[in-house]
Design a protein around this motif. Sequence first.
Motif, PDB file in Angstrom:
ATOM      1  N   LEU A 149       2.696  23.902 -11.018  1.00  0.00           N
ATOM      2  CA  LEU A 149       4.051  23.548 -10.587  1.00  0.00           C
ATOM      3  C   LEU A 149       5.080  23.781 -11.688  1.00  0.00           C
ATOM      4  N   ALA A 150       4.646  23.784 -12.947  1.00  0.00           N
ATOM      5  CA  ALA A 150       5.576  23.979 -14.068  1.00  0.00           C
ATOM      6  C   ALA A 150       5.904  25.445 -14.308  1.00  0.00           C
ATOM      7  N   CYS A 151       5.110  26.357 -13.764  1.00  0.00           N
ATOM      8  CA  CYS A 151       5.297  27.783 -14.022  1.00  0.00           C
ATOM      9  C   CYS A 151       6.429  28.348 -13.168  1.00  0.00           C
TER      10      CYS A 151
ATOM     11  N   TRP B 207       7.821  14.643 -10.988  1.00  0.00           N
ATOM     12  CA  TRP B 207       9.168  15.205 -11.108  1.00  0.00           C
ATOM     13  C   TRP B 207       9.265  16.539 -10.385  1.00  0.00           C
ATOM     14  N   SER B 208       8.291  17.412 -10.605  1.00  0.00           N
ATOM     15  CA  SER B 208       8.368  18.769 -10.057  1.00  0.00           C
ATOM     16  C   SER B 208       8.050  18.831  -8.569  1.00  0.00           C
ATOM     17  N   LEU B 209       7.033  18.109  -8.135  1.00  0.00           N
ATOM     18  CA  LEU B 209       6.617  18.222  -6.728  1.00  0.00           C
ATOM     19  C   LEU B 209       7.724  17.826  -5.752  1.00  0.00           C
ATOM     20  N   PRO B 210       8.439  16.691  -5.945  1.00  0.00           N
ATOM     21  CA  PRO B 210       9.527  16.364  -5.018  1.00  0.00           C
ATOM     22  C   PRO B 210      10.621  17.427  -4.992  1.00  0.00           C
ATOM     23  N   ARG B 211      10.869  18.080  -6.102  1.00  0.00           N
ATOM     24  CA  ARG B 211      11.908  19.108  -6.151  1.00  0.00           C
ATOM     25  C   ARG B 211      11.475  20.400  -5.480  1.00  0.00           C
ATOM     26  N   ILE B 212      10.179  20.626  -5.400  1.00  0.00           N
ATOM     27  CA  ILE B 212       9.673  21.859  -4.802  1.00  0.00           C
ATOM     28  C   ILE B 212       9.449  21.705  -3.305  1.00  0.00           C
ATOM     29  N   ILE B 213       8.776  20.645  -2.890  1.00  0.00           N
ATOM     30  CA  ILE B 213       8.426  20.512  -1.461  1.00  0.00           C
ATOM     31  C   ILE B 213       9.244  19.442  -0.750  1.00  0.00           C
ATOM     32  N   GLY B 214      10.101  18.714  -1.484  1.00  0.00           N
ATOM     33  CA  GLY B 214      10.917  17.662  -0.887  1.00  0.00           C
ATOM     34  C   GLY B 214      10.346  16.289  -1.185  1.00  0.00           C
TER      35      GLY B 214
ATOM     36  N   LEU C  29       1.228  12.752  -2.704  1.00  0.00           N
ATOM     37  CA  LEU C  29       0.791  12.012  -3.878  1.00  0.00           C
ATOM     38  C   LEU C  29       0.046  10.725  -3.505  1.00  0.00           C
ATOM     39  N   LEU C  30       0.574  10.005  -2.518  1.00  0.00           N
ATOM     40  CA  LEU C  30      -0.023   8.724  -2.150  1.00  0.00           C
ATOM     41  C   LEU C  30      -1.360   8.886  -1.424  1.00  0.00           C
ATOM     42  N   THR C  31      -1.476   9.900  -0.583  1.00  0.00           N
ATOM     43  CA  THR C  31      -2.707  10.096   0.198  1.00  0.00           C
ATOM     44  C   THR C  31      -3.696  11.016  -0.501  1.00  0.00           C
ATOM     45  N   ASP C  32      -3.308  11.557  -1.652  1.00  0.00           N
ATOM     46  CA  ASP C  32      -4.145  12.512  -2.375  1.00  0.00           C
ATOM     47  C   ASP C  32      -4.533  13.682  -1.458  1.00  0.00           C
ATOM     48  N   GLY C  33      -3.519  14.186  -0.765  1.00  0.00           N
ATOM     49  CA  GLY C  33      -3.752  15.274   0.177  1.00  0.00           C
ATOM     50  C   GLY C  33      -4.015  16.597  -0.529  1.00  0.00           C
ATOM     51  N   VAL C  34      -4.506  17.544   0.235  1.00  0.00           N
ATOM     52  CA  VAL C  34      -4.795  18.883  -0.275  1.00  0.00           C
ATOM     53  C   VAL C  34      -3.847  19.876   0.372  1.00  0.00           C
ATOM     54  N   LEU C  35      -3.179  20.674  -0.457  1.00  0.00           N
ATOM     55  CA  LEU C  35      -2.360  21.765   0.057  1.00  0.00           C
ATOM     56  C   LEU C  35      -3.195  23.034   0.029  1.00  0.00           C
ATOM     57  N   GLU C  36      -3.589  23.513   1.200  1.00  0.00           N
ATOM     58  CA  GLU C  36      -4.292  24.787   1.288  1.00  0.00           C
ATOM     59  C   GLU C  36      -3.308  25.909   0.964  1.00  0.00           C
ATOM     60  N   GLY C  37      -3.840  27.061   0.585  1.00  0.00           N
ATOM     61  CA  GLY C  37      -3.012  28.157   0.103  1.00  0.00           C
ATOM     62  C   GLY C  37      -1.842  28.528   1.000  1.00  0.00           C
ATOM     63  N   GLU C  38      -2.092  28.697   2.289  1.00  0.00           N
ATOM     64  CA  GLU C  38      -1.019  29.137   3.179  1.00  0.00           C
ATOM     65  C   GLU C  38       0.081  28.092   3.285  1.00  0.00           C
ATOM     66  N   GLU C  39      -0.303  26.812   3.394  1.00  0.00           N
ATOM     67  CA  GLU C  39       0.703  25.753   3.476  1.00  0.00           C
ATOM     68  C   GLU C  39       1.439  25.611   2.146  1.00  0.00           C
ATOM     69  N   ALA C  40       0.710  25.745   1.039  1.00  0.00           N
ATOM     70  CA  ALA C  40       1.349  25.664  -0.278  1.00  0.00           C
ATOM     71  C   ALA C  40       2.409  26.747  -0.435  1.00  0.00           C
ATOM     72  N   ALA C  41       2.128  27.938   0.099  1.00  0.00           N
ATOM     73  CA  ALA C  41       3.106  29.024   0.050  1.00  0.00           C
ATOM     74  C   ALA C  41       4.288  28.718   0.955  1.00  0.00           C
ATOM     75  N   ARG C  42       4.014  28.179   2.122  1.00  0.00           N
ATOM     76  CA  ARG C  42       5.101  27.862   3.063  1.00  0.00           C
ATOM     77  C   ARG C  42       6.043  26.807   2.480  1.00  0.00           C
TER      78      ARG C  42
ATOM     79  N   GLY D 144       6.514  26.279  -0.759  1.00  0.00           N
ATOM     80  CA  GLY D 144       7.107  26.728  -2.012  1.00  0.00           C
ATOM     81  C   GLY D 144       6.313  26.387  -3.259  1.00  0.00           C
ATOM     82  N   ALA D 145       5.172  25.708  -3.118  1.00  0.00           N
ATOM     83  CA  ALA D 145       4.355  25.399  -4.288  1.00  0.00           C
ATOM     84  C   ALA D 145       3.697  26.661  -4.837  1.00  0.00           C
ATOM     85  N   LEU D 146       3.409  27.614  -3.955  1.00  0.00           N
ATOM     86  CA  LEU D 146       3.035  28.965  -4.368  1.00  0.00           C
ATOM     87  C   LEU D 146       4.224  29.856  -4.064  1.00  0.00           C
TER      88      LEU D 146
END
Length: 245
Positions: free
Chosen positions: A101-103, A131-138, A146-159, A161-163
Amino acid sequence: MATAAAGNSLDEARMASATELLRAIGEGASEVGAVLIHSEGKNFCTGGNVKAFGSAEDPGAFVTDLATTFHEFILAVTRAPVPVVAAVSGWAAGAGMSIALACDIVVGGPGTKLRPAYPSIGFSPDGGMSWSLPRIIGPARARDLLLTDGVLEGEEAARLGALTRFVADEDVLAEAREIAGRLAKGPTGSLGRIKRLAHESAGRDLPAQLAEEARSIGECAASPAGREGVRAFAERRAADYSGTW
């Protein structure tokens, strides 16, 4: 920063070494036009060495010290005056997700998986993730993840903005190398100013940002790279930024 032999968990010595290399770029001691962060093995980084946390005589002090070292590295990534590109294959969990997320540019594929991982061991985030995650995905999605320790799969992460680039799994490293190589041949000073403007914009109102943009573009115009870019445009040729800043 991580070692394949340890499942690509964070390695403090490598992390400190990488921090010094990034700082050297900022101090002008290293002529580097871009940085590529990638891993050996099937995963990008699976976070901190949890076994070491458990065996520490004073876990609180141990983890605080490690987080402090880690945060120096994260700051070096964000402050480096050149683009930092990450090739994220497999898992980027815990600290690995924070690094991604920092890159500036993050390349992943269908097999890329981002997971906070901190709640699973009773921890809160480090590495700037909160700090970074709320600014990237809302903010709302970030709190949920963060609270549910969810997993962002590649396609969703791209959708979300994390990728920032989404390619086939086998092309992740090659794509990241190509981007880093292309950026390294670009107008380094200009790219550094673009990165800084984008990072600092969150702390300014529009008038202040406009003033900073005016100062920055003026510096670019006066620089050798800016002059070469303008000449190349007028002469209808590709700019040659080698040896310029």
